[in-house]
Design an enzyme around this catalytic site. Structure first.
Site, mmCIF file in Angstrom:
data_model
loop_
_atom_site.group_PDB
_atom_site.id
_atom_site.type_symbol
_atom_site.label_atom_id
_atom_site.label_comp_id
_atom_site.label_asym_id
_atom_site.label_seq_id
_atom_site.Cartn_x
_atom_site.Cartn_y
_atom_site.Cartn_z
ATOM 1 N N LYS A 1 -1.770 -2.236 -16.845
ATOM 2 C CA LYS A 1 -0.409 -2.745 -16.688
ATOM 3 C C LYS A 1 0.624 -1.658 -16.389
ATOM 4 O O LYS A 1 1.805 -1.795 -16.694
ATOM 5 C CB LYS A 1 0.054 -3.570 -17.923
ATOM 6 C CG LYS A 1 -0.920 -4.618 -18.412
ATOM 7 C CD LYS A 1 -1.610 -5.389 -17.320
ATOM 8 C CE LYS A 1 -0.725 -6.324 -16.554
ATOM 9 N NZ LYS A 1 -1.487 -6.940 -15.416
ATOM 10 N N HIS B 1 -9.580 2.433 -15.298
ATOM 11 C CA HIS B 1 -8.808 2.610 -16.532
ATOM 12 C C HIS B 1 -9.567 3.534 -17.500
ATOM 13 O O HIS B 1 -9.227 3.602 -18.675
ATOM 14 C CB HIS B 1 -8.616 1.268 -17.255
ATOM 15 C CG HIS B 1 -7.753 0.280 -16.543
ATOM 16 N ND1 HIS B 1 -6.593 0.620 -15.890
ATOM 17 C CD2 HIS B 1 -7.862 -1.074 -16.408
ATOM 18 C CE1 HIS B 1 -6.035 -0.475 -15.384
ATOM 19 N NE2 HIS B 1 -6.793 -1.501 -15.669
ATOM 20 N N SER C 1 4.034 -6.273 -20.579
ATOM 21 C CA SER C 1 3.271 -6.742 -19.423
ATOM 22 C C SER C 1 1.864 -7.181 -19.862
ATOM 23 O O SER C 1 1.348 -8.209 -19.416
ATOM 24 C CB SER C 1 3.200 -5.617 -18.374
ATOM 25 O OG SER C 1 2.509 -6.043 -17.245
HETATM 26 P P1 A3P Z 1 5.127 -6.766 -15.088
HETATM 27 O O1 A3P Z 1 4.173 -7.600 -15.864
HETATM 28 O O2 A3P Z 1 6.067 -6.000 -15.994
HETATM 29 O O3 A3P Z 1 5.870 -7.538 -14.042
HETATM 30 P P2 A3P Z 1 -1.316 -3.396 -13.194
HETATM 31 O O4 A3P Z 1 -1.528 -3.595 -11.749
HETATM 32 O O5 A3P Z 1 -1.594 -2.009 -13.687
HETATM 33 O O6 A3P Z 1 -1.980 -4.453 -13.996
HETATM 34 O O7 A3P Z 1 0.262 -3.549 -13.468
HETATM 35 C C1 A3P Z 1 0.911 -4.779 -13.309
HETATM 36 C C2 A3P Z 1 2.402 -4.561 -13.426
HETATM 37 O O8 A3P Z 1 2.876 -3.879 -12.232
HETATM 38 C C3 A3P Z 1 3.170 -5.892 -13.502
HETATM 39 O O9 A3P Z 1 4.302 -5.635 -14.329
HETATM 40 C C4 A3P Z 1 3.526 -6.094 -12.043
HETATM 41 O O10 A3P Z 1 4.588 -6.985 -11.822
HETATM 42 C C5 A3P Z 1 3.896 -4.664 -11.634
HETATM 43 N N1 A3P Z 1 3.896 -4.486 -10.171
HETATM 44 C C6 A3P Z 1 2.913 -4.773 -9.303
HETATM 45 N N2 A3P Z 1 3.322 -4.561 -8.045
HETATM 46 C C7 A3P Z 1 4.605 -4.112 -8.110
HETATM 47 C C8 A3P Z 1 5.577 -3.721 -7.135
HETATM 48 N N3 A3P Z 1 5.327 -3.778 -5.842
HETATM 49 N N4 A3P Z 1 6.799 -3.318 -7.578
HETATM 50 C C9 A3P Z 1 7.061 -3.280 -8.899
HETATM 51 N N5 A3P Z 1 6.185 -3.637 -9.868
HETATM 52 C C10 A3P Z 1 4.966 -4.059 -9.484
#
Ligand code: A3P
Length: 292
Positions: free
Chosen positions: A46, A101, A131
């Site tokens: 996340k 991870h 998140s």
């Molecule tokens: P949120 O749940 O706070 O919205 P991962 O890919 O490591 O699982 O992380 C997911 C998080 O990255 C989510 O956060 C998601 O919305 C955010 N995320 C993914 N793409 C993004 C982008 N283009 N700009 C900003 N945040 C992004």
């Protein structure tokens, strides 16, 4: 309340998504052969993994950038430890891109011997926690826990996928001199995506034209990624992700923790994390209006 082993597999002191991995496969990764040309994206869950996966894919695959190839992100930048698509990693052409991870202590030996390049993305841990809480509802493979307090206590005790956030970040950052590694902050990407993309290009020795760079920045925006089925996980089967419970790209901002955590919870969080966080070589940003 302890995490259920129906969802989490604990192996060698680390928690993994139970259904997507076996202990034998985790063991085999120590000797996973690394090429100098490999590029590893390493994150705590996340922290902006899918975002950076997309950026890497856009930088390295011209066909992705100019829209001539229709390929899912998970095929372009697959998970090292969750090979859910059964990709033949060994015979994959270079440069291979992987996301993982894994904590440092479980990483392939080759990476620790400075083979390959590592991009490590860090996000402020309160936003990571929030998140993760929301994602646990969407992900059918994670235990859905309604009570945020329970997830917070597990997070603070390292009983979530990826283990203790502090250990993960410390583990990789303390080895920075022994790795080819670039550290990026989610928050700096959010505040200045273009300069973050340039940092990645410089680190990888890739030169893009101004036009190409504009294109990467545009296609990596939250809105564009949310609307694109190759980057928003929407093609994932419902027994893996249940989109009636929310989106993978949820809010994509800095400071959403303030909408979730009470003052008491935030203080509790600080009491466990603050001291060790202050020793980390990173400046954290807790609100969208904070200067970097
Ligand atoms: P949120 O749940 O706070 O919205 P991962 O890919 O490591 O699982 O992380 C997911 C998080 O990255 C989510 O956060 C998601 O919305 C955010 N995320 C993914 N793409 C993004 C982008 N283009 N700009 C900003 N945040 C992004």
């Amino acid at each position: 309340m302890e995490p259920s082993d129906k969802y989490l597999l604990k192996h060698k002191g680390c928690y993994f998504v139970q259904e997507a991995i076996t202990p034998e496969y985790i063991d085999s990764l120590e000797n996973f052969e690394i090429r100098d040309s490999d590029i590893f994206l390493i994150t705590f869950p996340k922290s902006g993994t899918i975002w950076t996966q997309n950026i890497l894919s856009l930088i390295l695959h011209e066909g992705h950038r100019n829209g001539t190839e229709d390929m899912d992100l998970l095929d372009r930048v697959p998970w090292l430890e969750y090979n859910v698509r059964n990709i033949d990693y060994v015979n994959r052409p270079s440069p291979r891109l992987f996301a993982t991870h894994l904590p440092y202590y479980l990483a392939p030996k080759g990476l620790k011997m400075k083979r390959g390049k590592v991009i490590y993305v860090i996000r402020n841990p309160k936003d990571v926690l929030v998140s993760y809480y929301h994602f646990s509802k969407v992900s059918v493979k994670l235990e859905e826990v309604e009570d945020f307090e329970i997830i917070m206590e597990r997070f603070l005790a390292g009983k979530v996928v990826g283990n203790l956030w502090l250990d993960h970040v410390e583990g990789w950052s303390s080895q920075r001199d022994n790795l080819n590694i670039l550290f990026l902050m989610y928050e700096e990407m959010k505040k200045n995506l273009r300069s973050s993309v340039l940092k990645i290009c410089n680190f990888l020795g890739r030169k893009l034209t101004e036009e190409e760079l504009d294109d990467v920045v545009d296609k990596a925006s939250f809105d564009k990624m949310s609307a694109d089925s190759r980057t928003n996980y929407s093609t994932t089967p419902p027994d893996v992700l249940d989109f009636s419970k929310g989106c993978f790209l949820r809010k994509g901002t800095i400071g959403d923790w303030k909408n979730m955590m009470t003052v008491a919870q935030s203080e509790r969080f600080d009491s466990v994390f603050k001291e060790r966080m202050e020793k980390l070589p990173f400046k954290f940003c807790w609100d969208i209006s904070d200067e970097l």
